[in-house]
Scaffold this active site. Structure first.
Site, short mmCIF file in Angstrom:
data_model
loop_
_atom_site.label_atom_id
_atom_site.label_comp_id
_atom_site.label_asym_id
_atom_site.label_seq_id
_atom_site.Cartn_x
_atom_site.Cartn_y
_atom_site.Cartn_z
N SER A 1 -6.50 -0.37 -2.87
CA SER A 1 -6.20 1.04 -2.13
C SER A 1 -8.32 1.56 -2.30
O SER A 1 -8.02 3.03 -2.31
CB SER A 1 -6.31 2.02 -3.28
OG SER A 1 -4.33 1.45 -3.45
N SER B 1 2.38 2.90 3.98
CA SER B 1 1.51 0.84 3.46
C SER B 1 1.54 0.11 4.92
O SER B 1 2.66 0.36 5.65
CB SER B 1 1.81 0.39 2.37
OG SER B 1 1.64 1.06 1.78
N GLU C 1 -4.51 2.72 -8.93
CA GLU C 1 -4.02 3.10 -8.22
C GLU C 1 -2.29 3.17 -8.61
O GLU C 1 -1.57 3.20 -8.08
CB GLU C 1 -4.18 1.67 -7.85
CG GLU C 1 -5.08 1.38 -7.03
CD GLU C 1 -5.59 -0.32 -6.57
OE1 GLU C 1 -4.47 -0.61 -5.89
OE2 GLU C 1 -5.53 -0.60 -7.11
#
Length: 335
Positions: A162, A297, A26
């Site tokens: 994620s 996001s 990530e």
């Protein structure tokens, strides 16, 4: 400037170190999150600096001498309490939950156990180490999983975010491959009963009155699953902000998220991922102690949809809260 104004100004944080990066899968998401937050804080008048997580992290922090650290390292070390423990030992006030809460929440099997023990709904699941498949008959284990949890199911690494290594399994032929994929990210895997329903994210922010739920975001992936690409490639997912929920559904979803935030002892901010099934029952899926802050996001979208505030104002309030709370006690690094 009046004396009272000077005193007020002196009590405001000025230098903010945004820590991002790392070596997990990530990393790129973390850097994108960190860059966006640093830019927003600069726009708000702070001297904000992006500092990469690495061998010289503590020395770089001491050189910059921040009033507050904003940790945005995703994945291991950043979300399992390690970074938070180091910041605490070094005496830097920081935004986010303490080491123990991070440790509990970053391990999905542990977080689900805490949630379930407090009477909150979460899908049935089993966590298994890779050694179990090395020392026992793997086919027998897979048979048991199919019999007890039923198909379809979700297979995911016990830690990490994620959607890396996460697989939707609809038949037995996919199960073995899904386990191999998950074990490539972690030595422990969580196998979870699949709950069909709407994918919702509830972002939580702590203020003087306690935790508050921001508007619920519904995720509508273009192609079925909210995987890594669907999360971070613009246009791969649609978002409903706020989600089109009835008053009863909103109360149930937000209530579950707030209760999960509390029982996991999270603070400052979190994002609780929930599935709302066709019967209107919400199910806890995951707790995020360091929510993503990229353009796609969910936390920033919820913040911008909140009445009377926005993403930048919430960032400022989080920084100021960490600053006024002061340097945490370092006698017990688990708090």
């Amino acid at each position: 400037m009046a004396h009272s104004e000077q005193s007020s100004e002196q009590k405001k944080a000025k230098n903010v170190a945004v820590v991002a990066g790392g070596v997990s899968g990530e990393r790129d998401v973390s850097l994108a999150s960190g860059t966006r937050v640093a830019n927003r804080l600069v726009r708000a008048g702070y001297k904000a600096k992006l500092i990469e997580f690495g061998p010289d992290l503590i020395s770089k922090l001491h050189a910059f001498s921040p009033d507050v650290v904003f940790p945005l390292v995703h994945g291991s070390l950043g979300e399992d309490g390690t970074l938070q423990s180091l910041l605490k030992l070094a005496g830097f006030p920081f935004v986010g939950s303490g080491p123990q809460a991070c440790k509990l929440s970053s391990a999905k099997p542990v977080a689900k156990s805490v949630v379930a023990k407090n009477g909150l709904t979460t899908p049935a699941a089993v966590s298994l180490p890779q050694q179990a498949f090395q020392q026992l008959d793997s086919n027998e284990i897979l048979d048991l999983l199919e019999q007890k949890l039923g198909l379809p199911m979700m297979v995911k690494p016990a830690r990490g975010g994620s959607a890396l290594g996460v697989t939707f399994v609809k038949d037995r032929a996919d199960l073995s491959r899904a386990m191999i994929s998950a074990f490539s990210y972690d030595s422990e895997v969580l196998v979870e009963h699949y709950v069909e329903g709407r994918e919702l994210a509830v972002s939580i922010v702590d203020d003087a009155d306690g935790p508050t739920a921001l508007p619920v975001v519904e995720v509508i992936p273009e192609e079925g699953r909210y995987d890594y690409d669907a999360r971070y490639e613009a246009g791969r997912s649609a978002f409903a902000v706020p989600a089109g929920l009835s008053a009863k559904e909103l109360e149930a979803v937000s209530g579950l998220a707030l209760n999960c935030h509390k029982v996991l002892e999270l603070s400052f901010l979190s994002r609780i991922d929930i599935i709302l099934d066709k019967q209107g029952t919400p199910w806890f899926i995951d707790a995020n102690v360091t929510p993503g802050m990229t353009d796609t996001s969910l936390f920033p979208q919820a913040a911008d949809a909140a009445q009377g505030t926005n993403f930048q104002k919430i960032l400022e309030s989080l920084v100021q809260r960490a600053f006024t709370q002061g340097v945490r006690e370092v006698t017990d690094i688990t708090d």
